[in-house]
Enzyme design. Structure first.
Site, PDB file in Angstrom:
ATOM      1  CG  ASP A  56      -0.215   0.011   2.622  1.00 26.55           C
ATOM      2  OD1 ASP A  56       0.739  -0.042   2.576  1.00 26.55           O
ATOM      3  OD2 ASP A  56      -1.072   0.129   3.615  1.00 26.55           O
ATOM      4  CB  SER A  57       4.663   1.682  -0.097  1.00 24.29           C
ATOM      5  OG  SER A  57       4.697   0.492  -0.943  1.00 24.29           O
ATOM      6  CG  ASP A  95       0.485  -4.222   2.286  1.00 26.72           C
ATOM      7  OD1 ASP A  95       0.093  -4.756   3.109  1.00 26.72           O
ATOM      8  OD2 ASP A  95       1.038  -3.165   2.161  1.00 26.72           O
ATOM      9  CE  LYS A 125       3.139  -5.506   4.080  1.00 26.10           C
ATOM     10  NZ  LYS A 125       2.340  -4.715   4.862  1.00 26.10           N
ATOM     11  CD  GLU A 127       0.494  -1.468   8.170  1.00 30.15           C
ATOM     12  OE1 GLU A 127       0.284  -0.882   9.059  1.00 30.15           O
ATOM     13  OE2 GLU A 127       1.105  -1.012   7.088  1.00 30.15           O
ATOM     14  CD  GLU A 194       7.744  -0.290   7.557  1.00 25.74           C
ATOM     15  OE1 GLU A 194       6.923  -1.099   7.319  1.00 25.74           O
ATOM     16  OE2 GLU A 194       8.087   0.719   7.399  1.00 25.74           O
TER      17      GLU A 194
HETATM   18  O1  KIV Z   1       3.630  -0.943   1.618  1.00 24.74           O
HETATM   19  C1  KIV Z   1       4.495  -1.386   1.785  1.00 24.74           C
HETATM   20  O2  KIV Z   1       5.414  -1.311   0.720  1.00 24.74           O
HETATM   21  C2  KIV Z   1       5.067  -2.185   2.736  1.00 24.74           C
HETATM   22  C3  KIV Z   1       6.477  -2.571   2.952  1.00 24.74           C
HETATM   23  C4  KIV Z   1       7.334  -1.269   3.229  1.00 24.74           C
HETATM   24  C5  KIV Z   1       6.915  -3.669   4.034  1.00 24.74           C
HETATM   25  O3  KIV Z   1       4.323  -2.720   3.702  1.00 24.74           O
END
Ligand code: KIV
Length: 300
Positions: A56-57, A95, A125, A127, A194
């Site tokens: 989600d970056s 994510d 993934k 959080e 992280e």
């Molecule tokens: O969203 C992302 O790119 C991430 C990584 C920084 C682990 O969660």
């Protein structure tokens, strides 16, 4: 294990959950990189990335937002589908964005499922630590592989008071360690750690049976992940301490585009080499058959 022919001959073996588990057992490091579209996915896959994270970056590096919070599940699925089309070998992780899994385990399960059925991902993934354990358990129970994420949680940026290193005090380190164990006990097959001190990351790596993938967490993890824009030098205004730039794509791209603009203005592009050549025109036949165009322009 899925395999596909590469250039019509060599089969490419897809990285799977058992492959990643075996890598930890053998002490082989796992290379994970974020990807957001098909072209980058193809490039990073060919480079040998074991895992591609549709992170989600993308909210920050693709959409230009100042956090990951505005990213929606539909946007994530769209990018995930593009990445899945580009990568043949890497294990693809979608994510789960902010508010796509926190409301209930059922909401989390539905959205995790979308990453696999619509997005072409192989796992998801999310959080969170102790608080996310039941959600992880529910998703894993239907056969969806889950990567956990503890330590610095970008979706909790406001609660953390910014993107701050976590686990610096004894009490906070114990909290992060408890989070890591809770995620592993809930059935996650890997864990992103992280923004934590290297000694804490080393302890988590030693105590957990699942692979740990670090970002800003030192060298002791079983693997590392970086945002592709960071490692390729595409983020001119950002230089986080934990990032190593392996290229300067932004500067190279800007200079290349400047050369193109100069050439257009000077009339030195296109040359004959880039033109199709003149043809002798005859009268059009009255009856024509139509055929579908291929690609996005003529090739000859
Ligand atoms: O969203 C992302 O790119 C991430 C990584 C920084 C682990 O969660």
């Amino acid at each position: 294990m899925a395999s596909e022919p590469k250039n019509g001959s060599e089969p490419v073996r897809r990285v799977t959950v058992p492959t990643l588990r075996a890598m930890k057992m053998r002490g082989e490091r796992i290379a994970m990189i974020t990807a957001y579209d098909a072209t980058f996915a193809q490039m990073l896959d060919e480079a040998g990335a074991d895992m591609l994270l549709v992170g989600d970056s993308l909210g920050m590096v693709v959409q230009g937002q100042d956090s990951t919070l505005p990213v929606t599940i539909d946007e994530m699925i769209y990018h995930c589908r593009a990445v899945a089309r580009g990568a043949k070998r890497a294990f693809i992780v979608g994510d789960m964005p902010f508010m796509s899994f926190q409301l209930s385990a059922e909401q989390a399960l539905r959205n995790a499922g979308r990453f696999l059925s619509e997005g072409g991902a192989h796992g998801v993934k999310l959080e969170g630590g102790v608080d996310a354990a039941d959600t992880i358990r529910r998703i894993v129970s239907v056969g969806i592989p889950v990567v956990g994420h503890v330590g610095l949680l970008p979706q909790s940026v406001h609660a953390m008071g910014g993107f701050r290193v976590q686990g610096k005090t004894l009490e906070d380190a114990q909290r992060v360690l408890a989070d890591a164990h809770a995620v592993a006990d809930a059935g996650a097959f890997a864990l992103v750690v992280e923004g934590i001190p290297p000694d804490l990351a080393a302890r988590i790596q030693a105590e957990l049976e699942i692979p740990t993938i670090g970002i800003g967490a030192g060298a002791a993890c079983d693997g590392q992940v970086l945002v592709c824009y960071d490692l390729l030098g595409l983020t001119p205004n950002l230089r986080p301490k934990f990032v190593k730039r392996y290229a300067e794509f932004y500067a190279q791209g800007r200079d290349a585009a400047r050369n193109y603009c100069d050439a257009v203005r000077a009339g030195t592009f296109p040359t004959e080499e880039h033109a199709f050549g003149n043809v002798e025109r005859r009268e059009e036949p009255t009856c024509t058959t139509t055929s579908a165009p291929s690609g996005y322009g003529p090739t000859h």
